[in-house]
Scaffold this motif. Structure first.
Motif, PDB file in Angstrom:
ATOM      1  N   TYR A   1      29.237  41.623  41.430  1.00 18.62           N
ATOM      2  CA  TYR A   1      29.424  43.069  41.523  1.00 18.62           C
ATOM      3  C   TYR A   1      28.236  43.578  42.339  1.00 18.62           C
ATOM      4  CZ  TYR A   1      32.841  42.749  37.708  1.00 18.62           C
ATOM      5  OH  TYR A   1      33.928  42.438  36.940  1.00 18.62           O
TER       6      TYR A   1
ATOM      7  N   ASP B   1      32.827  41.231  48.050  1.00 13.60           N
ATOM      8  CA  ASP B   1      31.715  40.278  48.078  1.00 13.60           C
ATOM      9  C   ASP B   1      32.174  38.899  48.553  1.00 13.60           C
ATOM     10  OD1 ASP B   1      29.001  39.220  47.289  1.00 13.60           O
ATOM     11  OD2 ASP B   1      30.273  38.052  45.949  1.00 13.60           O
TER      12      ASP B   1
ATOM     13  N   GLN C   1      34.668  45.641  44.527  1.00 16.07           N
ATOM     14  CA  GLN C   1      33.421  45.089  45.074  1.00 16.07           C
ATOM     15  C   GLN C   1      33.350  43.571  44.948  1.00 16.07           C
ATOM     16  OE1 GLN C   1      30.064  46.941  43.274  1.00 16.07           O
ATOM     17  NE2 GLN C   1      30.420  48.882  44.301  1.00 16.07           N
TER      18      GLN C   1
END
Ligand SMILES: [Zn+2]
Length: 405
Positions: free
Chosen positions: A116, A77, A73
């Protein structure tokens, strides 16, 4: 509604290395994703989508094995940030008729956070922050989190590490019965003045720290360019800047908390309009930035608590009396003396009272869903009635003086 909670982290030396390494890899990924988009656009005249880039990343992960040492993640991102930068770029293109800066490459120092987006983080039984692929990091939870944590970002500020939780929460129900209204004047002689008579000054330690900052700035400019001493001075200056900014935030958080806890409605001058009216000089714009931050703290705390926050027209708040008479003053004139009703008080205090009146008028005229009970306002009691004024406990005596006393 979303709110951010920020806490200091105390990573071990090894954890710091891993965090720095992760930031560097994410920075490289960010820049190469920008290059991919640029190349793709020049070749096909079409933009590369987030989905396509995520596919490329998946492929890259099967070849570049160390990418597996970063939570998936966190990597995704990075691509989301590229997507956002591009969307902003296209929006600017539209707004500025084709003239807009292309999304910039980031250098290692500037790329200072990872996120995250859903999982991979938590708080363990010992109160430490657990981060997938990084470990259990010591954390100072100085206040409790209310609401549901959505995302977790790790941020490096100069040499300190922080975690920011983005939290979704339910704001309190709106208080529609208003028992007390506060007017705030942000002024030049003190940080702010309240309509209950309280002038609020920046605390001594903050003023001292600001003086130290000026000294450090001078020291920096006296050092030779490119010298190691200059580098040291620069680092010392940016640390001092950070410290002062944190102290200022801390002070403004405390004052705004006290205000929101004590009143049902708060009015302040609309600084955006005020700025358009007033001339610009550097020190003024810096202090304006400080007020802007302060008022934004009040605004969001008020929203959380269901308190009414209003921006009122700032026009001539310092040139008017609570009785409605015009009392012109120069910028230097610190005392308000009304020939019409006889009120003599400090300039900023009267401004705060005028702001309060305007807030009350706004509730009366524009916000019918609110019930106004407040009786402390000048026009509620008759502004000329000195005895009545004295009987209002919220008005501090030292702030008020009347002719004939
Ligand atoms: Zn007057």
């Amino acid at each position: 509604m979303l709110k951010t909670y920020k806490y200091r982290l105390y990573p071990t030396r090894k954890q710091k290395e891993k965090l720095d390494w992760t930031l560097n890899i994410c920075c490289i990924l960010y820049n190469s994703a920008l290059v991919d988009r640029k190349n793709h656009y020049e070749r096909d005249k079409r933009s590369l989508s987030y989905g396509k880039q995520a596919g490329i990343l998946k492929h890259d992960k099967s070849i570049i094995l160390y990418l597996k040492d970063i939570h998936s993640q966190v990597l995704q991102d990075v691509l989301i940030r590229v997507e956002k930068a591009y969307k902003a770029f296209y929006r600017r293109l539209k707004e500025k008729n084709g003239k807009a800066g292309y999304p910039r490459f980031k250098n290692m120092g500037r790329y200072n956070s990872i996120t995250y987006t859903q999982s991979g983080f938590g708080i363990d039984a010992h109160g430490k922050l657990t981060l997938s692929k990084i470990g259990h990091i010591k954390l100072k939870l100085h206040r409790n989190i209310n609401g549901i944590i959505k995302t977790c970002s790790i941020k490096k500020e100069i040499d300190k590490w922080y975690v920011c939780f983005s939290v979704e929460y339910e704001p309190a129900a709106k208080k529609t019965v208003i028992n007390s209204v506060l007017g705030i004047d942000v002024g030049l002689s003190s940080f702010a003045t309240l309509s209950d008579g309280d002038p609020i000054d920046n605390p001594k330690h903050l003023r001292k720290a600001e003086l130290r900052l000026i000294k450090k700035q001078k020291r920096l400019s006296s050092k030779k360019r490119g010298s190691s001493n200059r580098n040291k001075a620069r680092l010392s200056l940016s640390r001092a800047h950070k410290k002062v900014s944190n102290q200022r935030k801390d002070f403004q958080h405390k004052v705004s908390r006290r205000i929101v806890d004590s009143y049902d409605a708060v009015g302040a001058e609309d600084l955006q309009i005020k700025n358009m009216v007033k001339n610009h000089c550097l020190s003024k714009s810096i202090s304006d930035a400080g007020w802007g931050q302060f008022l934004s703290y009040i605004e969001y705390k008020a929203e959380e608590a269901g308190i009414l926050y209003m921006r009122v027209n700032p026009r001539n708040t310092s040139q008017e009396c609570t009785c409605g008479a015009s009392v012109p003053k120069t910028l230097e004139g610190r005392t308000h003396s009304c020939p019409s009703c006889g009120l003599i008080a400090s300039r900023d205090y009267v401004s705060a009272l005028v702001v309060k009146q305007r807030a009350i008028n706004k509730i009366r005229q524009e916000l019918p869903e609110y019930t106004l009970v407040e009786t402390g306002s000048m026009d509620d009691i008759g502004y000329g009635d000195i005895a009545a004024l004295k009987s209002i406990p919220s008005l501090k005596q030292e702030a008020l003086q009347f002719i004939g006393e």
